[in-house]
Design an enzyme around this catalytic site. Structure first.
Site, PDB file in Angstrom:
ATOM      1  N   LYS A 181      73.409 -50.397   1.824  1.00 25.06           N
ATOM      2  CA  LYS A 181      73.458 -48.964   1.492  1.00 25.06           C
ATOM      3  C   LYS A 181      74.441 -48.690   0.355  1.00 25.06           C
ATOM      4  O   LYS A 181      74.607 -47.547  -0.050  1.00 25.06           O
ATOM      5  CB  LYS A 181      73.874 -48.154   2.729  1.00 25.06           C
ATOM      6  N   HIS A 186      79.467 -33.344   9.888  1.00 29.40           N
ATOM      7  CA  HIS A 186      79.712 -34.350  10.934  1.00 29.40           C
ATOM      8  C   HIS A 186      80.758 -33.822  11.931  1.00 29.40           C
ATOM      9  O   HIS A 186      80.619 -33.992  13.144  1.00 29.40           O
ATOM     10  CB  HIS A 186      80.285 -35.636  10.325  1.00 29.40           C
TER      11      HIS A 186
HETATM   12  O1  PNS Z   1      74.314 -41.410   8.572  1.00 33.79           O
HETATM   13  P1  PNS Z   1      72.989 -42.106   8.454  1.00 33.79           P
HETATM   14  O2  PNS Z   1      72.984 -43.007   7.248  1.00 33.79           O
HETATM   15  O3  PNS Z   1      71.835 -41.145   8.482  1.00 33.79           O
HETATM   16  O4  PNS Z   1      72.849 -43.055   9.753  1.00 33.79           O
HETATM   17  C1  PNS Z   1      71.721 -43.883   9.931  1.00 33.79           C
HETATM   18  C2  PNS Z   1      71.914 -44.895  11.074  1.00 33.79           C
HETATM   19  C3  PNS Z   1      73.194 -45.675  10.912  1.00 33.79           C
HETATM   20  C4  PNS Z   1      71.966 -44.163  12.399  1.00 33.79           C
HETATM   21  C5  PNS Z   1      70.671 -45.842  11.052  1.00 33.79           C
HETATM   22  O5  PNS Z   1      70.470 -46.300   9.769  1.00 33.79           O
HETATM   23  C6  PNS Z   1      70.825 -47.032  11.999  1.00 33.79           C
HETATM   24  O6  PNS Z   1      70.766 -46.879  13.199  1.00 33.79           O
HETATM   25  N1  PNS Z   1      71.054 -48.217  11.413  1.00 33.79           N
HETATM   26  C7  PNS Z   1      71.199 -49.453  12.166  1.00 33.79           C
HETATM   27  C8  PNS Z   1      69.928 -50.301  12.034  1.00 33.79           C
HETATM   28  C9  PNS Z   1      68.910 -49.927  13.102  1.00 33.79           C
HETATM   29  O7  PNS Z   1      69.173 -49.924  14.286  1.00 33.79           O
HETATM   30  N2  PNS Z   1      67.685 -49.597  12.660  1.00 33.79           N
HETATM   31  C10 PNS Z   1      66.599 -49.269  13.555  1.00 33.79           C
HETATM   32  C11 PNS Z   1      66.584 -47.804  13.935  1.00 33.79           C
HETATM   33  S1  PNS Z   1      65.204 -47.063  13.207  1.00 33.79           S
END
Ligand code: PNS
Length: 158
Positions: A42, A18
């Site tokens: 999660k 990151h």
């Molecule tokens: O670090 P990660 O867990 O890979 O991040 C994933 C993240 C937070 C970017 C994704 O899960 C997200 O955007 N979650 C918010 C819910 C959302 O908007 N979902 C629709 C997008 S497909």
């Protein structure tokens, strides 16, 4: 006008992978906001506040902000006037999910684009889940996360 971008994720906890993306993105954009998703489904190890504090401890750049959000990323991006989402790509296996997510986000928010940074190959295998697993079983995580994160992680998994 300031070029700003949003780097969303779980950051549970933040890793060198990151940090590499944050460094590179913060050199291209005037302002980068790290947005920690607040999603109890999660089952994160660290609370939002703990993750924020850990990120604050290890971030050096002064054009990086830290925030958190609940619900849809696109909603957060729209409410806060972001048009650019940053994501890191490690291996081909990341691609399907990231492609689906970026297309969904563009459908929901048509002005919103996702820009992908290819991981530094040093970190292509690295994920927060792997780091937690290695730490849980007493492995050496010093090349995966900064010392401050390693200390908190060991404490948490004691
Ligand atoms: O670090 P990660 O867990 O890979 O991040 C994933 C993240 C937070 C970017 C994704 O899960 C997200 O955007 N979650 C918010 C819910 C959302 O908007 N979902 C629709 C997008 S497909």
């Amino acid at each position: 006008m300031k070029k700003k971008a949003l780097y969303p994720g779980s950051f549970d906890p933040i890793t060198y992978g990151h940090l590499d993306i944050i460094k590179r993105a913060s050199e291209i954009f005037d302002e980068l906001t790290i947005a920690i998703v607040d999603n109890p489904d999660k089952h994160p190890l660290f609370s939002i506040q703990e993750r924020k504090e850990l990120i604050m401890t290890v971030i050096k750049a002064d054009n990086v902000r830290i925030d958190s959000f609940q619900g849809l990323l696109v909603q957060y991006a729209t409410d806060n006037n972001f048009q650019t989402i940053i994501r890191g790509l490690r291996a081909v296996s990341d691609f399907d999910y990231e492609f689906q997510m970026s297309l969904t986000n563009r459908r929901l928010g048509e002005n919103i684009d996702t820009i992908f940074f290819m991981t530094d190959e040093k970190y292509s295998y690295l994920s927060s889940s792997i780091v937690k697993q290695v730490c849980r079983y007493g492995g050496d995580i010093s090349s995966f996360v900064p010392d401050d994160v390693a200390i908190e992680l060991k404490e948490k998994l004691k």
